[in-house]
Design a protein around this motif. Structure first.
Motif, mmCIF file in Angstrom:
data_model
loop_
_atom_site.group_PDB
_atom_site.id
_atom_site.type_symbol
_atom_site.label_atom_id
_atom_site.label_comp_id
_atom_site.label_asym_id
_atom_site.label_seq_id
_atom_site.Cartn_x
_atom_site.Cartn_y
_atom_site.Cartn_z
ATOM 1 N N TYR A 130 0.607 -0.941 -0.060
ATOM 2 C CA TYR A 130 -0.027 0.024 0.258
ATOM 3 C C TYR A 130 0.907 1.520 0.053
ATOM 4 O O TYR A 130 0.443 2.252 -0.610
ATOM 5 N N LYS A 131 1.880 1.115 0.829
ATOM 6 C CA LYS A 131 2.860 2.500 0.907
ATOM 7 C C LYS A 131 3.480 2.820 -0.834
ATOM 8 O O LYS A 131 3.474 3.688 -0.969
ATOM 9 N N ALA A 132 3.872 1.461 -1.056
ATOM 10 C CA ALA A 132 4.442 1.630 -2.612
ATOM 11 C C ALA A 132 3.300 2.278 -3.621
ATOM 12 O O ALA A 132 3.928 3.018 -4.563
ATOM 13 N N ARG A 133 2.102 1.645 -3.533
ATOM 14 C CA ARG A 133 1.092 2.146 -4.537
ATOM 15 C C ARG A 133 0.751 3.629 -4.075
ATOM 16 O O ARG A 133 0.512 4.298 -5.280
ATOM 17 N N ALA A 134 0.657 3.986 -2.887
ATOM 18 C CA ALA A 134 0.380 5.489 -2.438
ATOM 19 C C ALA A 134 1.512 6.419 -2.450
ATOM 20 O O ALA A 134 1.263 7.567 -2.379
ATOM 21 N N GLY A 135 2.882 5.878 -2.979
ATOM 22 C CA GLY A 135 3.879 6.902 -2.958
ATOM 23 C C GLY A 135 4.611 7.360 -1.591
ATOM 24 O O GLY A 135 4.945 8.209 -1.536
ATOM 25 N N VAL A 136 4.123 6.308 -0.462
ATOM 26 C CA VAL A 136 4.654 6.974 0.707
ATOM 27 C C VAL A 136 6.137 6.603 0.842
ATOM 28 O O VAL A 136 6.563 5.451 0.662
ATOM 29 N N ARG A 137 6.990 7.577 1.282
ATOM 30 C CA ARG A 137 8.222 7.266 1.426
ATOM 31 C C ARG A 137 8.459 6.310 2.333
ATOM 32 O O ARG A 137 8.226 6.460 3.675
ATOM 33 N N THR A 138 9.448 5.188 2.149
ATOM 34 C CA THR A 138 9.828 4.271 3.362
ATOM 35 C C THR A 138 11.124 4.189 3.754
ATOM 36 O O THR A 138 11.550 4.001 4.665
#
Length: 158
Positions: A130-138
Motif C-alpha cells: 500500500y505504501k508503494a502504491r500510494a507513494g509513501v516514502r519508506t
C-alpha cells in the motif's frame, strides 16, 4: 652526579681525537650519545615504575580503609535495624489488627495497567504494497540526495 666543567670536557675531547682519530670520532660520538639517551630513558622508566608501585600501594591502603569503614557502617546499620525491629514488634504487640487502617496497610495495591494500549502489539501497521502504491516514502533521504534524484537530466550537446 659527576661534575664536568668546560675544561674537563675539552680535555676528554682532545684525548678522544688523538686516540680515536678524526675519521671515526663523529660515529663514536653518535653511538655514545645514543647509548646515553637509552640509559636516561631506562632510568626514567624505572623511576616511573617505582612511582606507580608507590601509588598502587597507597591506593590499596586507601581501599582497605574504605572497606573497613563500610563494614563498620554496615554492622551499625544492622544492629540499629534489629533494635528497631524489636521496638516495632513490642509496640505493635498489643494491636489485634481489626482496625481499618491496619487492613489498608497490609492489603497489596493492584498493579497499574494502562487502560487501552498493549505495547507488544503493533497497531496501525500499513502494508508495504500500500505504501508503494500510494507513494509513501519508506526510506529517508537527505535534501541533497532528493534534489539530485529529481534533477532533470541534461541533454548532450549536439
Amino acid at each position: 652526579m659527576i661534575d664536568l666543567g668546560i675544561s674537563k670536557l675539552a680535555l676528554i675531547g682532545a684525548v678522544a681525537l688523538i686516540v680515536i682519530g678524526p675519521e671515526k670520532l663523529p660515529r663514536v660520538a653518535r653511538t655514545v650519545g645514543a647509548l646515553l639517551g637509552k640509559a636516561q630513558r631506562y632510568v626514567a622508566d624505572v623511576k616511573a615504575e617505582v612511582n606507580r608501585s608507590m601509588d598502587l600501594e597507597e591506593l590499596k591502603k586507601m581501599k582497605d580503609s574504605v572497606e573497613s569503614a563500610a563494614r563498620d557502617v554496615e554492622s551499625s546499620v544492622q544492629t540499629s535495624a534489629s533494635d528497631f525491629e524489636k521496638s516495632w514488634s513490642e509496640a505493635t504487640a498489643g494491636l489485634d489488627g481489626t482496625g481499618s487502617n491496619f487492613d489498608a496497610l497490609t492489603t497489596p495495591m493492584p498493579e497499574y495497567r494502562h487502560p487501552k494500549k498493549n505495547f507488544r502489539l503493533k497497531q496501525k501497521a500499513v502494508p508495504q504494497w500500500y505504501k508503494a502504491r500510494a507513494g509513501v516514502r519508506t526510506r529517508t533521504q537527505s535534501g541533497a540526495a532528493r534534489v539530485a534524484r529529481f534533477r532533470p537530466r541534461s541533454r548532450p550537446v549536439q
